[in-house]
Write a protein that holds these residues in place. Structure first.
Motif, PDB file in Angstrom:
ATOM      1  N   SER A  76       0.803  -1.127   0.072  1.00  0.00           N
ATOM      2  CA  SER A  76       0.040  -0.040   0.085  1.00  0.00           C
ATOM      3  C   SER A  76       1.007   1.124   0.044  1.00  0.00           C
ATOM      4  O   SER A  76       1.613   1.606   0.958  1.00  0.00           O
ATOM      5  CB  SER A  76      -0.889  -0.160   1.175  1.00  0.00           C
ATOM      6  OG  SER A  76      -1.623   1.280   1.172  1.00  0.00           O
ATOM      7  N   VAL A  77       1.111   1.849  -1.116  1.00  0.00           N
ATOM      8  CA  VAL A  77       1.810   2.995  -1.316  1.00  0.00           C
ATOM      9  C   VAL A  77       1.052   4.362  -1.500  1.00  0.00           C
ATOM     10  O   VAL A  77       0.117   4.251  -2.573  1.00  0.00           O
ATOM     11  CB  VAL A  77       2.794   2.968  -2.495  1.00  0.00           C
ATOM     12  CG1 VAL A  77       3.719   4.071  -2.713  1.00  0.00           C
ATOM     13  CG2 VAL A  77       3.774   1.544  -2.280  1.00  0.00           C
ATOM     14  N   SER A  78       1.119   5.335  -0.495  1.00  0.00           N
ATOM     15  CA  SER A  78       0.276   6.735  -0.858  1.00  0.00           C
ATOM     16  C   SER A  78       1.044   7.495  -1.855  1.00  0.00           C
ATOM     17  O   SER A  78       0.197   8.368  -2.375  1.00  0.00           O
ATOM     18  CB  SER A  78       0.281   7.238   0.470  1.00  0.00           C
ATOM     19  OG  SER A  78       1.377   7.488   0.952  1.00  0.00           O
ATOM     20  N   GLY A  79       2.308   7.574  -1.972  1.00  0.00           N
ATOM     21  CA  GLY A  79       2.842   8.469  -2.843  1.00  0.00           C
ATOM     22  C   GLY A  79       2.976   7.883  -4.269  1.00  0.00           C
ATOM     23  O   GLY A  79       2.526   6.850  -4.698  1.00  0.00           O
ATOM     24  N   VAL A 131       6.526  14.505  -8.306  1.00  0.00           N
ATOM     25  CA  VAL A 131       6.395  13.429  -7.131  1.00  0.00           C
ATOM     26  C   VAL A 131       5.693  13.997  -6.078  1.00  0.00           C
ATOM     27  O   VAL A 131       5.900  14.999  -5.880  1.00  0.00           O
ATOM     28  CB  VAL A 131       7.939  13.261  -6.800  1.00  0.00           C
ATOM     29  CG1 VAL A 131       7.768  12.201  -5.734  1.00  0.00           C
ATOM     30  CG2 VAL A 131       8.748  12.532  -7.898  1.00  0.00           C
ATOM     31  N   GLN A 132       4.676  13.096  -5.662  1.00  0.00           N
ATOM     32  CA  GLN A 132       4.198  13.509  -4.295  1.00  0.00           C
ATOM     33  C   GLN A 132       4.246  12.397  -3.322  1.00  0.00           C
ATOM     34  O   GLN A 132       4.112  11.306  -3.727  1.00  0.00           O
ATOM     35  CB  GLN A 132       2.323  13.618  -4.802  1.00  0.00           C
ATOM     36  CG  GLN A 132       1.495  13.856  -3.661  1.00  0.00           C
ATOM     37  CD  GLN A 132       0.217  14.005  -4.031  1.00  0.00           C
ATOM     38  OE1 GLN A 132       0.113  14.157  -5.080  1.00  0.00           O
ATOM     39  NE2 GLN A 132      -0.789  14.126  -3.102  1.00  0.00           N
ATOM     40  N   ASP A 133       4.226  12.974  -1.950  1.00  0.00           N
ATOM     41  CA  ASP A 133       4.621  12.191  -0.947  1.00  0.00           C
ATOM     42  C   ASP A 133       5.919  11.177  -0.979  1.00  0.00           C
ATOM     43  O   ASP A 133       6.874  11.772  -1.739  1.00  0.00           O
ATOM     44  CB  ASP A 133       3.482  11.079  -0.566  1.00  0.00           C
ATOM     45  CG  ASP A 133       2.185  11.948  -0.215  1.00  0.00           C
ATOM     46  OD1 ASP A 133       2.439  13.139   0.310  1.00  0.00           O
ATOM     47  OD2 ASP A 133       1.215  11.522  -0.321  1.00  0.00           O
ATOM     48  N   THR A 134       5.980   9.782  -0.824  1.00  0.00           N
ATOM     49  CA  THR A 134       7.102   9.042  -1.139  1.00  0.00           C
ATOM     50  C   THR A 134       6.677   7.790  -1.488  1.00  0.00           C
ATOM     51  O   THR A 134       6.242   6.783  -1.020  1.00  0.00           O
ATOM     52  CB  THR A 134       7.990   8.703   0.488  1.00  0.00           C
ATOM     53  OG1 THR A 134       8.097   9.927   0.943  1.00  0.00           O
ATOM     54  CG2 THR A 134       8.902   8.077   0.078  1.00  0.00           C
ATOM     55  N   PRO A 135       6.664   7.727  -3.119  1.00  0.00           N
ATOM     56  CA  PRO A 135       6.344   6.511  -3.709  1.00  0.00           C
ATOM     57  C   PRO A 135       7.384   5.488  -3.618  1.00  0.00           C
ATOM     58  O   PRO A 135       6.909   4.345  -4.074  1.00  0.00           O
ATOM     59  CB  PRO A 135       6.365   7.103  -5.224  1.00  0.00           C
ATOM     60  CG  PRO A 135       7.398   7.936  -5.176  1.00  0.00           C
ATOM     61  CD  PRO A 135       7.206   8.881  -4.047  1.00  0.00           C
ATOM     62  N   THR A 136       8.590   5.413  -3.046  1.00  0.00           N
ATOM     63  CA  THR A 136       9.444   4.517  -3.039  1.00  0.00           C
ATOM     64  C   THR A 136       9.672   3.900  -1.569  1.00  0.00           C
ATOM     65  O   THR A 136      10.159   3.055  -1.147  1.00  0.00           O
ATOM     66  CB  THR A 136      10.812   4.917  -3.314  1.00  0.00           C
ATOM     67  OG1 THR A 136      11.240   6.194  -2.364  1.00  0.00           O
ATOM     68  CG2 THR A 136      11.012   5.485  -4.556  1.00  0.00           C
ATOM     69  N   ALA A 137       8.346   3.958  -0.734  1.00  0.00           N
ATOM     70  CA  ALA A 137       8.155   3.327   0.316  1.00  0.00           C
ATOM     71  C   ALA A 137       6.636   2.930   0.449  1.00  0.00           C
ATOM     72  O   ALA A 137       5.503   3.801   0.187  1.00  0.00           O
ATOM     73  CB  ALA A 137       8.511   4.354   1.416  1.00  0.00           C
ATOM     74  N   GLY A 138       6.347   2.082   1.075  1.00  0.00           N
ATOM     75  CA  GLY A 138       4.872   1.623   1.284  1.00  0.00           C
ATOM     76  C   GLY A 138       4.975   0.733   2.550  1.00  0.00           C
ATOM     77  O   GLY A 138       5.801   0.161   2.978  1.00  0.00           O
TER      78      GLY A 138
END
Length: 365
Positions: free
Chosen positions: A141-144, A156-163
């Motif tokens: 589940s990734v918010s970015g 880029v919005q939020d952090t797409p490389t962490a979930g």
């Protein structure tokens, strides 16, 4: 033992909380009852072309295939833009048992653009002792998110490389706890203080009986506890709800130089002192003047010169005198009357401390 313990439970109902009291469970931790961190390395697959093509990702991909009996031809380099190498970590609470689940956090360790839409493959999570305590797997589940245009522009919005994967790890091994061992329990104060440690000890002895609790130092209180595990759990539940009024903290002023936040403790006082504050406003304006050469002068050049105008404005100074025993309210009221900003207040506090007129620790973070 059981009869006396039942009597203790009845006495607990008669304990009235103090005015500013807190429960022992809110200001202490039981020694040995703690969380433990576990971490692992794995692969996220199924990415829509937002993965990475790196040496360690390729090596991990080859190792995974070899575990399933698949061997790639030597010298071949598979295109794996839908795969990303990740670090997986979680926290195991105290007393967690095999079969229970944990939430895990997954973070890219390479150059993957996004983990959105990916699936974590089976990953072993190990403790500091190198043993496997949980196994993680599941959909991320990734918010970015990130988007890249053909011209190279990137959003880029939020952090797409962490979930995260809620309940994404299954515990396979329990961590041993010293909770049920020995004849004693030890409470460790969240904020060590000799007075608070003594008050906790006295509150326990008043309820349970003399010589039940003994402070070891400013941070720890040793308590005699039942050996039977079920009775020990009930005994600890009784102690955790005892109301204790923590001792006042040491007098201190905390200044955050980055944000301008200033927190002054209630025990801060001032010795006799006088403060004068005069604001200086310095304005520097730079202008340029162009000097044009005479058209008939041989070898003449156009010259640009800088001219500085400095204006200094000094506001009316005010002096405030503090009598012995000045309290926090007096200090704040006087500073507000001056009408200064946070940076000026920091300078005043530092000057008071340097002059020896500030009774309290000045902490700058």
């Amino acid at each position: 033992m059981i009869r006396s313990f039942t009597l203790l439970l009845s006495l607990a109902l008669l304990v009235a909380p103090a005015a500013n009291a807190e429960r022992i469970k809110d200001i202490t931790k039981v020694q040995g009852v703690r969380d433990n961190q576990i971490v692992g390395y794995g692969l996220v697959v199924g990415l829509p072309g937002t993965g990475e093509q790196s040496n360690f990702t390729e090596q991990s991909f080859r190792t995974m295939l070899s575990n399933f009996g698949i061997t790639l031809p030597s010298g071949s380099r598979p295109k794996i833009k839908n795969v990303a190498a990740v670090a997986v970590h979680a926290t195991m609470p105290a007393f967690v048992k095999p079969g229970q689940t944990l939430d895990v956090t997954v973070s890219s360790v390479g150059s993957a653009e996004s983990l959105r839409g990916g699936t974590l493959l089976q990953t072993f999570l190990k403790g500091v002792d190198g043993k496997v305590y949980a196994i993680a797997q599941g959909n991320l589940s990734v918010s970015g998110f990130s988007a890249t245009g053909l011209d190279g522009s990137n959003v880029v919005q939020d952090t797409p490389t962490a979930g995260r994967i809620p309940s994404g790890a299954i515990v396979e091994r329990a961590i041993e706890s010293p909770f049920s061992q020995g004849d004693h329990l030890t409470f460790n104060l969240d904020q060590p203080d000799f007075s608070t440690a003594m008050r906790v000890s006295e509150a326990i002895n008043e309820l349970v009986g003399p010589r039940t609790a003994m402070p070891l130092d400013g941070a720890s209180i040793k308590v005699l506890a039942p050996r039977d595990v079920s009775q020990r759990v009930a005994f600890l539940a009784l102690l955790e709800d005892i109301q204790v009024e923590p001792a006042d903290t040491s007098a201190r002023v905390v200044v955050n130089a980055r944000t301008g936040t200033i927190v002054i403790g209630k025990n801060v006082t001032l010795l006799p002192a006088a403060i004068t504050h005069g604001g200086l406003t310095v304005t520097i304006a730079e202008t340029q003047q162009v000097s044009q050469a005479n058209p008939f002068a041989p070898g003449g050049e156009t010259v640009v010169t800088n001219q500085s105008v400095i204006d200094v404005n000094q506001e009316d100074s005010r002096m405030f005198k503090f009598d012995p025993g000045t309290t926090l309210d007096d200090l704040v009221r006087a500073i507000n009357a001056i009408g200064v900003g946070p940076s000026d207040v920091m300078a005043i506090l530092e000057a008071l401390k340097e002059a020896g007129a500030l009774r309290g620790d000045l902490i700058i973070i």
